[in-house]
Design an enzyme around this catalytic site. Structure first.
Site, PDB file in Angstrom:
ATOM      1  N   CYS A 120       0.473  -0.689  -0.174  1.00  0.00           N
ATOM      2  CA  CYS A 120       0.194  -0.110   0.155  1.00  0.00           C
ATOM      3  C   CYS A 120       0.694   1.361  -0.115  1.00  0.00           C
ATOM      4  O   CYS A 120       1.593   1.543   0.570  1.00  0.00           O
ATOM      5  CB  CYS A 120      -0.631  -0.118   1.201  1.00  0.00           C
ATOM      6  SG  CYS A 120      -2.080   1.483   1.373  1.00  0.00           S
ATOM      7  N   CYS A 122      -0.105   4.392   0.918  1.00  0.00           N
ATOM      8  CA  CYS A 122      -0.374   5.753   2.224  1.00  0.00           C
ATOM      9  C   CYS A 122       1.434   5.575   3.335  1.00  0.00           C
ATOM     10  O   CYS A 122       1.378   6.858   3.912  1.00  0.00           O
ATOM     11  CB  CYS A 122      -1.709   5.127   3.338  1.00  0.00           C
ATOM     12  SG  CYS A 122      -1.679   3.474   4.333  1.00  0.00           S
ATOM     13  N   LYS A 195     -11.981  -4.193   3.138  1.00  0.00           N
ATOM     14  CA  LYS A 195     -11.258  -3.529   4.115  1.00  0.00           C
ATOM     15  C   LYS A 195     -11.980  -2.457   3.913  1.00  0.00           C
ATOM     16  O   LYS A 195     -12.333  -1.291   3.385  1.00  0.00           O
ATOM     17  CB  LYS A 195      -9.873  -2.475   3.896  1.00  0.00           C
ATOM     18  CG  LYS A 195      -9.524  -2.020   4.654  1.00  0.00           C
ATOM     19  CD  LYS A 195      -7.534  -1.996   3.737  1.00  0.00           C
ATOM     20  CE  LYS A 195      -7.423  -1.305   5.099  1.00  0.00           C
ATOM     21  NZ  LYS A 195      -5.713  -0.434   4.914  1.00  0.00           N
ATOM     22  N   ARG A 205      -2.705   3.718  12.718  1.00  0.00           N
ATOM     23  CA  ARG A 205      -1.594   5.092  11.881  1.00  0.00           C
ATOM     24  C   ARG A 205      -0.839   5.706  12.754  1.00  0.00           C
ATOM     25  O   ARG A 205      -0.170   7.034  11.979  1.00  0.00           O
ATOM     26  CB  ARG A 205      -3.086   5.812  11.258  1.00  0.00           C
ATOM     27  CG  ARG A 205      -4.464   5.819  10.635  1.00  0.00           C
ATOM     28  CD  ARG A 205      -5.649   6.484  10.215  1.00  0.00           C
ATOM     29  NE  ARG A 205      -6.194   5.430   9.154  1.00  0.00           N
ATOM     30  CZ  ARG A 205      -7.816   5.644   9.270  1.00  0.00           C
ATOM     31  NH1 ARG A 205      -7.799   6.735   9.263  1.00  0.00           N
ATOM     32  NH2 ARG A 205      -8.327   5.482   8.330  1.00  0.00           N
ATOM     33  N   ARG A 218     -10.394   8.060   3.685  1.00  0.00           N
ATOM     34  CA  ARG A 218     -10.765   7.033   2.964  1.00  0.00           C
ATOM     35  C   ARG A 218     -11.635   6.696   1.927  1.00  0.00           C
ATOM     36  O   ARG A 218     -11.769   5.174   1.276  1.00  0.00           O
ATOM     37  CB  ARG A 218      -9.786   6.093   3.314  1.00  0.00           C
ATOM     38  CG  ARG A 218      -7.971   6.639   3.095  1.00  0.00           C
ATOM     39  CD  ARG A 218      -7.464   5.550   4.278  1.00  0.00           C
ATOM     40  NE  ARG A 218      -6.015   6.251   4.367  1.00  0.00           N
ATOM     41  CZ  ARG A 218      -4.949   6.503   5.300  1.00  0.00           C
ATOM     42  NH1 ARG A 218      -5.304   5.030   6.069  1.00  0.00           N
ATOM     43  NH2 ARG A 218      -4.408   6.279   5.318  1.00  0.00           N
ATOM     44  N   GLU A 234     -16.439  -8.075  -3.740  1.00  0.00           N
ATOM     45  CA  GLU A 234     -15.770  -7.847  -3.706  1.00  0.00           C
ATOM     46  C   GLU A 234     -14.825  -9.021  -3.860  1.00  0.00           C
ATOM     47  O   GLU A 234     -13.280  -9.625  -3.913  1.00  0.00           O
ATOM     48  CB  GLU A 234     -15.023  -7.072  -2.749  1.00  0.00           C
ATOM     49  CG  GLU A 234     -15.045  -5.623  -2.061  1.00  0.00           C
ATOM     50  CD  GLU A 234     -14.466  -4.589  -3.284  1.00  0.00           C
ATOM     51  OE1 GLU A 234     -13.244  -5.589  -4.517  1.00  0.00           O
ATOM     52  OE2 GLU A 234     -14.725  -3.339  -3.562  1.00  0.00           O
ATOM     53  N   LYS A 249     -11.419  -6.787   6.854  1.00  0.00           N
ATOM     54  CA  LYS A 249     -10.398  -5.371   7.557  1.00  0.00           C
ATOM     55  C   LYS A 249     -11.182  -5.114   8.488  1.00  0.00           C
ATOM     56  O   LYS A 249     -11.827  -4.507   7.612  1.00  0.00           O
ATOM     57  CB  LYS A 249      -9.407  -5.522   7.222  1.00  0.00           C
ATOM     58  CG  LYS A 249      -8.175  -4.036   8.375  1.00  0.00           C
ATOM     59  CD  LYS A 249      -7.171  -3.925   7.660  1.00  0.00           C
ATOM     60  CE  LYS A 249      -6.066  -3.159   8.734  1.00  0.00           C
ATOM     61  NZ  LYS A 249      -5.154  -2.483   8.254  1.00  0.00           N
TER      62      LYS A 249
END
Length: 326
Positions: A120, A122, A195, A205, A218, A234, A249
């Site tokens: 990812c 981020c 997620k 975070r 997000r 999904e 998650k």
């Protein structure tokens, strides 16, 4: 009183309860997450995240060595950038913190540990979003190229499974094509299938300094927590694109989603018991409101009961160290 059925007979002793238990839980079903850092530190405590640290390479090796001795075999690694930028360019550096840690673990322990890596953007972007940020939103298709290259870097460093957590459309297929094109057919994909845009991620975070920039969130790519059937869609997409395992998650607030995917798919379904779930147990125990081991195990068994084949949990190493399953 004349009763034909007395269910309590099957709860009458510890031996009977163990014999008829519908769900089991062992260290083999747990995955321990670790945060790697390129800083010249042994370990760096994370504010608001009890007993969880960022680990320098040498300290991480020693930590994993102890885990292996105690029976933990599965690990999920997270990396971060030394210098974040708008495109998250460090995410594809072969000498980034995560690939370095991965190569060192492979050198020390060979194929003994099963290692998953988070894919990812981020932790690497200055804006904190999980992809290329343009005009107030993530550009899905532009992000896929970076995610695929990041996955390949991890595969070449020794990952057993890459775990895309970005929630971009088509990312599993793009990563599978990249890996197969490079001859990395044996590297699997653990897809973050469902997620959710959750409020349980706060300590995480903090760990990666990856909160989205002020005024944004997000919800444009992570799932709406009001939705259930969307997760099945999904799941079908991820399976069709080549995922080897599916993941939900967070876990505790989404037990119905775990159950749904378990019934729908013949792929293994994992759950991520996230930082907020972990920290709630720690805080209740600290305040004397619960027994930490008992509450943590109750949560983990609930996730297994819902249908999870395995669980990513910050309690894995602690459970091994304290002998929770002995």
């Amino acid at each position: 009183m004349s009763l034909v059925e007395r269910p309590r007979r099957l709860r009458s002793s510890e031996a009977v309860r163990k014999l008829v238990a519908e769900v089991t839980l062992t260290l083999d079903q747990l995955i321990q997450p670790y945060f790697s850092t390129s800083k010249p530190v042994e370990s760096e405590p994370i504010a608001g995240f009890s007993n969880v640290c960022r680990w320098g390479n040498d300290a991480l090796v020693r930590r994993v060595e102890k885990d292996l001795e105690r029976g933990v075999r599965n690990f999920l690694l997270f990396g971060a950038a030394e210098a974040k930028d708008a495109s998250g360019s460090e995410s594809v550096f072969p000498d980034g913190a995560l690939p370095k840690a991965l190569r060192l673990l492979r050198k020390e322990f060979g194929s003994v540990p099963s290692i998953y890596t988070d894919v990812c953007l981020c932790p690497y972007t200055s804006h904190g979003h999980c992809g290329v940020w343009r005009n107030g939103q993530v550009d899905n298709d532009a992000t896929l190229a970076l995610l695929s290259q990041m996955a390949l870097v991890h595969a070449e460093a020794g990952a057993d499974f890459v775990a895309p957590s970005d929630m971009m459309d088509g990312r599993v297929g793009a990563i599978r094509a990249m890996l197969d094109g490079a001859g990395k057919h044996r590297v699997g994909i653990l897809a973050y299938t469902a997620k959710y845009a959750s409020h349980y991620y706060g300590p995480f975070r903090q760990a990666l300094d990856c909160a989205p920039e002020a005024g944004s969130d997000r919800r444009g790519y992570q799932m709406d927590f009001r939705n259930r059937r969307e997760a099945e869609r999904e799941g079908r997409l991820d399976a069709h694109e080549g995922a080897d395992m599916l993941m939900v998650k967070p876990a505790l607030a989404y037990l119905d989603i775990i159950s749904d995917l378990r019934k729908q798919s013949d792929l293994p379904v994992l759950a991520y018991s996230v930082s907020g779930e972990y920290q709630m147990v720690k805080l209740m125990a600290k305040e004397g409101l619960a027994d930490e081991r008992a509450l943590a195990l109750e949560n983990l068994f609930a996730i297994r009961r819902a249908g999870a084949s395995g669980i990513i949990t910050y309690f894995a190493s602690e459970a091994a160290e304290q002998g929770w399953f002995r």
